[in-house]
Design a protein around this motif. Structure first.
Motif, mmCIF file in Angstrom:
data_model
loop_
_atom_site.group_PDB
_atom_site.id
_atom_site.type_symbol
_atom_site.label_atom_id
_atom_site.label_comp_id
_atom_site.label_asym_id
_atom_site.label_seq_id
_atom_site.Cartn_x
_atom_site.Cartn_y
_atom_site.Cartn_z
ATOM 1 N N ARG A 148 0.859 -1.193 0.000
ATOM 2 C CA ARG A 148 0.000 0.000 0.000
ATOM 3 C C ARG A 148 0.895 1.243 0.000
ATOM 4 N N TRP A 149 0.729 2.071 -1.026
ATOM 5 C CA TRP A 149 1.609 3.222 -1.194
ATOM 6 C C TRP A 149 0.843 4.527 -1.058
ATOM 7 N N SER A 150 1.490 5.499 -0.451
ATOM 8 C CA SER A 150 0.896 6.824 -0.334
ATOM 9 C C SER A 150 0.776 7.476 -1.710
ATOM 10 N N VAL A 151 -0.084 8.457 -1.802
ATOM 11 C CA VAL A 151 -0.337 9.153 -3.063
ATOM 12 C C VAL A 151 0.657 10.298 -3.228
ATOM 13 N N VAL A 152 1.343 10.350 -4.346
ATOM 14 C CA VAL A 152 2.188 11.497 -4.676
ATOM 15 C C VAL A 152 1.285 12.531 -5.341
ATOM 16 N N PRO A 153 1.190 13.738 -4.788
ATOM 17 C CA PRO A 153 0.237 14.714 -5.314
ATOM 18 C C PRO A 153 0.656 15.273 -6.675
ATOM 19 N N GLY A 154 -0.322 15.801 -7.396
ATOM 20 C CA GLY A 154 -0.035 16.499 -8.641
ATOM 21 C C GLY A 154 -0.580 15.801 -9.868
ATOM 22 N N ARG A 155 -0.287 16.400 -11.016
ATOM 23 C CA ARG A 155 -0.663 15.853 -12.320
ATOM 24 C C ARG A 155 0.593 15.408 -13.043
ATOM 25 N N THR A 156 0.476 14.347 -13.808
ATOM 26 C CA THR A 156 1.651 13.867 -14.531
ATOM 27 C C THR A 156 2.040 14.870 -15.620
ATOM 28 N N LEU A 157 3.318 14.904 -15.920
ATOM 29 C CA LEU A 157 3.782 15.770 -17.003
ATOM 30 C C LEU A 157 3.244 15.292 -18.344
ATOM 31 N N HIS A 158 2.868 14.035 -18.429
ATOM 32 C CA HIS A 158 2.211 13.522 -19.636
ATOM 33 C C HIS A 158 0.861 14.205 -19.824
ATOM 34 N N ASP A 159 0.049 14.244 -18.775
ATOM 35 C CA ASP A 159 -1.273 14.879 -18.880
ATOM 36 C C ASP A 159 -1.149 16.380 -19.096
ATOM 37 N N LEU A 160 -0.225 17.013 -18.403
ATOM 38 C CA LEU A 160 -0.052 18.454 -18.560
ATOM 39 C C LEU A 160 0.418 18.796 -19.975
ATOM 40 N N GLY A 161 1.239 17.932 -20.550
ATOM 41 C CA GLY A 161 1.734 18.197 -21.898
ATOM 42 C C GLY A 161 0.639 18.242 -22.932
ATOM 43 N N ALA A 162 -0.451 17.514 -22.684
ATOM 44 C CA ALA A 162 -1.571 17.487 -23.628
ATOM 45 C C ALA A 162 -2.649 18.507 -23.284
ATOM 46 N N ALA A 163 -2.503 19.225 -22.157
ATOM 47 C CA ALA A 163 -3.523 20.184 -21.716
ATOM 48 C C ALA A 163 -3.420 21.479 -22.512
ATOM 49 N N GLU A 164 -4.546 21.941 -23.022
ATOM 50 C CA GLU A 164 -4.547 23.131 -23.860
ATOM 51 C C GLU A 164 -4.052 24.366 -23.114
#
Length: 415
Positions: free
Chosen positions: A206-222
């Motif tokens: 069980r792993w803690s959540v690293v906050p934020g958005r991936t750079l993959h998703d941000l790269g495709a964000a308008e």
């Protein structure tokens, strides 16, 4: 996740595996344990390959991606028209398929050459159904017999933790690696931390959540500007540099150029035998990569590597970049991680997921942040070629991106 868990299993060492002329193109890797060795090779005159479409009564599934386990066996992810995904295994040998199917729990079922394993049905990941039964649990990824990732959310849909379910024999080692990364980077770089309730001896982490958005998703964000991309990738480079600079003496695993060549072979042999990549181009590119990695400049600039570094493994939150999925942690040439990330930016451009302007800004920012100019040019160039070749093998098993895979192969052969 761009590579098999143990890509070297069953392959001869270096050089030869990548050369696909003559008998080497038909080299067969030993798949998981004795069961695969019982299976017969497919008739050479009527070779069978993993299908792109699977018909299950009136429901049709398309192959999304596959992980070859040699020539005659592959793990797969299938997707229905409504977006539903199901884990599966493909076998060229009906006897091998029947043997695995006989052990698989309900609701696993055989459809043609495939064993469909919906709802976490997996004889080797025995804890998976129990984890999926937890409140807020949802299956994110499932590689049959190897690993699964389960997202656990609260009543508002916010992520609480991510649970990795692996074979019990691997749980303790993966828990150790995860804990080691946290101690190596300290508080400088957010990384998942093992949570209470983990049971490594059962393969439940069980792993803690690293906050934020991936750079993959941000790269495709308008809404993401070129300058925002550059700034984020500078931060990403610095986070990776922090990992690279961690005390290497604490990490026991090593990844050498010869290991990288073996990893290439694990993808390229099956891709050629399935008719997905041109054998002559693979042989040509393989010879070049082997020469560059084995007989090029002496290995230098060692560091603690992620080894599967790409834009989906990096998350941006309030200017800080975190790193996830550190199962492949090892000491090796820093050029490997840097090349892997840079070539993934090329991949996102080719996929139409990253504009040329953002890609250029990302490359410039990452190179600056990670200190790429400190690395020997020849080693970085060699690992860039190797990464292009490996991604050609990986994406050849993803039908949507086969044209990209073939383009990467051509670039590896002539670039």
């Amino acid at each position: 996740m761009s590579a098999p868990t143990d890509p070297r299993a069953g392959y001869p060492a270096v050089g030869g595996p990548i050369t696909t002329g003559g008998d080497s193109a038909g080299a067969v890797a030993a798949t998981d344990g004795a069961r695969a060795r019982r299976g017969r090779q497919a008739d050479a005159d009527t070779p069978r390959r993993i299908p792109d479409v699977v018909a299950d009564d009136e429901r049709r599934y398309a192959l999304t991606r596959a992980w070859p386990r040699g020539r005659d066996h592959a793990l797969a992810e299938l997707t229905a028209g409504d977006g539903t995904t199901v884990a599966a295994q493909w076998f060229a040998d009906p006897d091998a398929l029947a043997a695995v199917a006989a052990e698989a729990p309900t609701p696993a079922r055989v459809v043609g050459d495939m064993l469909l394993q919906p709802a976490g049905a997996d004889a080797r990941l025995r804890a998976l159904p129990e984890v999926l039964a937890e409140r807020g649990a949802g299956l994110v990824a499932h590689r049959p017999g190897r690993r699964a990732v389960v997202r656990v959310a609260d009543d508002q849909g916010a992520n609480v933790e991510f649970v990795k379910v692996v074979r019990a024999s691997r749980g303790t080692d993966l828990a150790r690696r995860g804990g080691l990364v946290a101690s190596l980077v300290g508080d400088d770089v957010p990384v998942p931390r093992l949570r209470d309730g983990s049971e490594p001896e059962r393969g439940v982490l069980r792993w803690s959540v690293v906050p934020g958005r991936t750079l993959h998703d941000l790269g495709a964000a308008e809404e993401w500007s070129v300058e925002e991309a550059r700034t984020a990738w500078i931060a990403a480079g610095r986070a990776v540099a922090r990992l690279h600079a961690a005390p290497a003496a604490l990490v026991t695993a090593r990844h050498r150029a010869t290991d990288e060549l073996d990893a290439l072979a694990a993808w390229l042999h099956p891709a050629v035998s399935h008719g997905l990549l041109d054998a002559d181009l693979v042989a040509r590119a393989g010879e070049q990569v082997t020469a560059e990695l084995e007989t090029g400049d002496a290995p230098s600039a060692l560091g603690v590597l992620h080894r599967d570094l790409h834009d989906k493994q990096l998350l941006l939150d309030a200017g800080a970049v975190g790193i996830i999925d550190v199962d492949t942690l090892a000491v090796g040439e820093r050029a490997l991680d840097v090349a892997n990330l840079l070539v993934h930016l090329e991949l996102r451009q080719a996929q139409g997921l990253l504009t040329d302007e953002r890609a250029a800004a990302a490359r410039e920012g990452f190179r600056s942040g990670v200190g790429a100019d400190e690395l020997p040019d020849a080693r970085l160039a060699a690992y860039v070629r190797a990464t292009r070749l490996r991604l050609a093998g990986v994406y050849a098993f993803r039908p949507r991106w086969r044209s990209v895979a073939r383009d990467f192969l051509r670039r590896a052969a002539v670039g």
